[in-house]
Design an enzyme around this catalytic site. Structure first.
Site: not given
Ligand code: PLP
Length: 424
Positions: A117, A139, A406
């Site tokens: 993010k 938010e 992610s």
């Molecule tokens: C917020 C988050 C997601 C989901 O958000 P996307 O916008 O679909 O990528 C996935 N993995 C992590 C670690 C997150 O913090």
């Protein structure tokens, strides 16, 4: 072998630009029309004052991405603050455990703040500054977006106001503390269910009164135009890096690229690097929660219908009254009844496919990666890992899967300890 031939032809090309059809940097299949539409999905907000603010943000965005100072600054922050490029890692023990394809990870969990993010939050706050705004408003549900945004705001000396439901504030206490320490102002939202939906409404209301001085900073590749475009542009660094790194490491492209899908920002970031490569299968993994046959899931693409949520069109899960349904996932970052318009279009055009993983499969994958590779993934990410583990079994050892890791799972350890019997 045919894959070897593919390899040499790919390595002689310019990896950075080969599959980019537009100097703009995003593949044409995920670029919006002038009306902010992706096929029939997406769209612009109707409210006249907000519409004007959105046009200002869109124009500002299109300008800065051509601005040398901005590009240089973004590059500096990616390298020296976030720690990019994030590496590609060959998960040998996990691959052997599955007994099929080789599984690789793009390590977005190693970014500063521990997830992808930060990629778009840095871009959004830089954009706000260029537009002369002194504050960003957003938010947050689980608090992940709030923390990343508060981080970028602290770095750039911009005020940060985060709207959060009172129920979420209680549940996500460590993230609330992080945001406070970073200097963000938390606005508790107590009306309705006191969760994400009310927080979105509350944040938009405040924004409407402060259009001149503030910018709304969305948390995923969704919302009205121009947000899907902005967020996917800043996340596309994942796929651009991954393609070059994967070719360097293995001499060929991956057979499948896999990412979890909440709103879709990490997935669109990874996919965007491979949209020009028809041989690479793109797979998004949604939360099947307690099972697709139950009411407790958030498998928007798998079971949703075409509809509208928060000012844009996409696949959406609706309740009996035709309102966005209250959905469930073990991973609060995937817990949203809508999905980004770009993914909605990729699905309809068969340019990507969408699978799902249950809460139980997610926990299994979470433990497998922890025990086999010494990497504790976020519960969101564990959905993508669960799918990859399932898919790898049916593939041959010379085939490959690249999974977007992610985020890291520090935030989830207490929850998992409650659910999993470690003596087994
Ligand atoms: C917020 C988050 C997601 C989901 O958000 P996307 O916008 O679909 O990528 C996935 N993995 C992590 C670690 C997150 O913090």
């Amino acid at each position: 072998m045919t894959t070897e031939n593919t390899a040499s032809s790919h390595t002689t090309q310019n990896h950075n630009t080969k599959n980019v059809t537009d100097s703009y940097g995003l593949h044409q299949s995920i670029l919006p029309s002038n009306d902010g539409l992706y096929g029939e999905f997406g769209g612009k907000i109707a409210h006249p004052q907000l519409a004007q603010a959105m046009s200002e943000i869109e124009a500002g965005f299109r300008n800065i991405i051509k601005d040398d100072d901005f590009i240089t600054e973004m590059q500096r922050l990616r390298e020296t603050y976030v720690g990019r490029p994030s590496p590609i890692f060959h998960a040998r023990r996990l691959s052997a455990h599955c007994g099929g394809a080789q599984i690789y990870f793009k390590r977005e969990d190693l970014n500063h703040t521990g997830a992808h993010k930060i990629n778009h939050c840095l871009g959004e706050v830089l954009l706000a500054k260029k537009l002369g705004k002194t504050k960003v408003i957003a938010e947050t549900g689980a608090g992940q977006h709030g923390v990343a945004l508060a981080t970028a705001a602290a770095l750039m000396g911009v005020e940060c106001e985060i709207h959060m439901g009172v129920v979420d504030i209680k549940k996500e206490h460590p993230n609330v503390s992080r945001m406070r320490i970073l200097g963000a102002n938390i606005v508790p939202v107590s009306h309705g269910a006191g969760t994400l939906k009310e927080a979105v409404d509350s944040a938009f209301e405040t924004y409407l009164n402060e259009l001149d001085t503030s910018m709304f900073a969305i948390g995923s590749a969704l919302g009205p135009a121009p947000y899907p475009e902005i967020v996917s542009y800043f996340q596309s660094v994942i796929g651009r890096e991954a393609r070059v790194q994967f070719l360097d490491a293995t001499g060929k492209l991956p057979d499948k690229v896999v990412a979890c899908v909440g709103g879709g920002s990490n997935a669109i970031g990874l996919f965007s690097g491979f949209l020009g490569d028809n041989s690479v299968e793109k797979i998004g993994v949604e939360p099947a929660g307690e099972g697709l046959e139950t009411a407790n899931h958030a498998a928007t693409m798998t079971l949703g219908v075409k509809g509208e949520i928060h000012g844009f069109k996409c696949y959406v899960l609706l309740d009996k009254d035709g309102e966005p349904a209250s959905v469930h996932s073990i991973a609060s970052g995937l817990d949203y009844p809508g999905v980004g318009p770009q993914h909605s279009l990729l699905k309809d055009n068969n340019l990507a496919t969408y699978e799902s993983a249950t809460d139980a499969e997610c926990l299994e994958a979470f433990m497998a990666l922890s025990r086999l590779e010494g990497i504790i993934p976020a519960l969101e990410t564990a959905h993508a890992i669960a799918y990859a583990m399932r898919a790898a079994k049916d593939m041959s050892p010379d085939e490959t899967i690249l999974v977007n890791l992610s985020g890291r799972g520090d935030k989830d350890i207490d929850f998992v300890l409650d659910k999993v019997d470690l003596s087994k």
